[in-house]
Design an enzyme around this catalytic site. Structure first.
Site, PDB file in Angstrom:
ATOM      1  N   CYS A  59       0.809  -1.223   0.000  1.00 33.58           N
ATOM      2  CA  CYS A  59       0.000   0.000   0.000  1.00 33.58           C
ATOM      3  C   CYS A  59       0.842   1.273   0.000  1.00 33.58           C
ATOM      4  CB  CYS A  59      -0.954   0.007   1.188  1.00 33.58           C
ATOM      5  SG  CYS A  59      -2.147  -1.348   1.161  1.00 33.58           S
ATOM      6  N   HIS A  74      -3.315   7.491   1.889  1.00 35.40           N
ATOM      7  CA  HIS A  74      -3.694   6.155   1.456  1.00 35.40           C
ATOM      8  C   HIS A  74      -5.115   5.902   1.927  1.00 35.40           C
ATOM      9  CE1 HIS A  74      -3.956   1.950   0.839  1.00 35.40           C
ATOM     10  NE2 HIS A  74      -3.707   1.599   2.093  1.00 35.40           N
ATOM     11  N   ASN A 114      -9.926   0.023  -0.425  1.00 34.69           N
ATOM     12  CA  ASN A 114      -8.467   0.062  -0.375  1.00 34.69           C
ATOM     13  C   ASN A 114      -7.921  -0.515  -1.679  1.00 34.69           C
ATOM     14  OD1 ASN A 114      -5.735  -0.319   0.101  1.00 34.69           O
ATOM     15  ND2 ASN A 114      -6.010  -1.086   2.177  1.00 34.69           N
TER      16      ASN A 114
END
Length: 325
Positions: free
Chosen positions: A115, A252, A282
């Protein structure tokens, strides 16, 4: 003193056509729209179609970024593609994108920091430009996390989605001051002792299989807020700026509670935070460029504004970038 800065000149994103609302999971698992939203803020996400690969998403996002910049593939010197879900073990997905964009010269490679991948990719692209190895670098975050989900694990499979975002950086002269446009500072970190908090239980060397994502959500949350705030502050300090100089935080997009807690720890109001997690879930390395592209498309981000992008992912790996748009 004259210096070289990596200035953003084009951006774009792509989301697969299939939209998956929370209700679709509620029909199959012991979960609900309320449960998912209360814990993550996610309402829907996109899943790639059968036969639609990470490279396909990356190419479409890259084409939009090139169009936004008024360039073609032949104008790009390098591609840095952040992904944890490549098309193949090798060669890199970036080389497939390079070919499809008509980029005959230069070089292309993948980077893997889960990520945090896009922050790592931006830092590496910046280094390529500052060192003179490339004038224009296409930085991409692209993922098909729907391919590594355990569909029986309600704590993880509802959180992730597929997508891609792309940003073009160009070498331009600056003064070396924080008033310059472009990337002003980066900060990268990792600590392998936390491997078991977020990982995929498969791999070429270990199991000869792809595996599925495994996450200790509560533990990751504990690390996320403190580490994200720390890396953002580190980048701001390197750039000679403070939280008061920040126009936008582009975090993020993993979890709305993490986003809010990090903003609070940074001393930045939510009015200055780009939030798209409700629509995308996500998307790992695609998360930051997707959110940034959506914000630019909506006219939220204006030239010369200070942006802070920060992310954390498996590794654990975390990092941040401060740039003037």
């Amino acid at each position: 003193m004259t210096t070289i800065r990596s200035v953003a000149i084009g951006i774009g994103h792509y989301l697969p056509e299939r939209v998956v609302p929370n209700e679709e999971f509620a029909a199959k698992l012991d979960t609900s729209d309320e449960w998912i939203q209360s814990r993550s803020g996610i309402q829907r996400r996109h899943f790639a179609a059968e036969g639609e690969f990470t490279s396909d998403l990356a190419v479409k996002a890259a084409e939009k970024a090139l169009s936004h910049a008024g360039l073609s593939g032949s104008d790009i010197d390098a591609i840095v593609l952040a992904t944890s879900t490549p098309d193949q073990t090798f060669p890199s997905t970036a080389t497939k994108v390079q070919h499809r964009l008509g980029m005959k010269g230069g070089f292309a490679f993948d980077i893997q920091a889960v990520c945090a991948g896009f922050a790592f990719a931006l830092a590496n692209a910046d280094a390529l430009i500052v060192s003179g190895q490339a004038k224009r670098v296409l930085v991409i975050g692209a993922e098909t996390f729907s391919r590594i989900m355990n569909w029986e694990d309600r704590t993880t499979c509802v959180l992730f989605g597929d997508g891609a975002g792309a940003l073009i950086l160009e070498a331009q002269e600056g003064t070396g001051e924080s008033s310059d446009r472009g990337i002003l500072a980066t900060d990268l970190n990792s600590d392998g002792q936390y491997n078991d908090l977020l990982y995929v239980n498969g791999g070429v060397s270990s199991t000869q299989s792809t595996g599925h994502l495994v996450m200790e959500g509560r533990e990751v949350f504990k690390h996320a807020v403190s580490k994200l705030a720390a890396t953002a502050n580190a980048s701001l300090h390197k750039a000679g700026l403070t939280h008061e100089d920040v126009d936008w935080v582009v975090p993020h997009q993993a979890n709305l509670r993490i986003i809010k807690s990090t903003a609070s720890k940074l001393g930045v109001p939510m009015e200055k935070v780009v939030v798209t997690v409700q629509d995308h879930g996500n998307t790992s390395a695609a998360s930051i460029p997707l959110a940034l592209s959506v914000a630019v498309e909506k006219g939220m981000i204006e030239k010369n504004q200070i942006l802070v992008a920060e992310a954390i992912g498996g590794g654990l790996a975390w990092g941040s970038v401060v740039l003037r748009w």
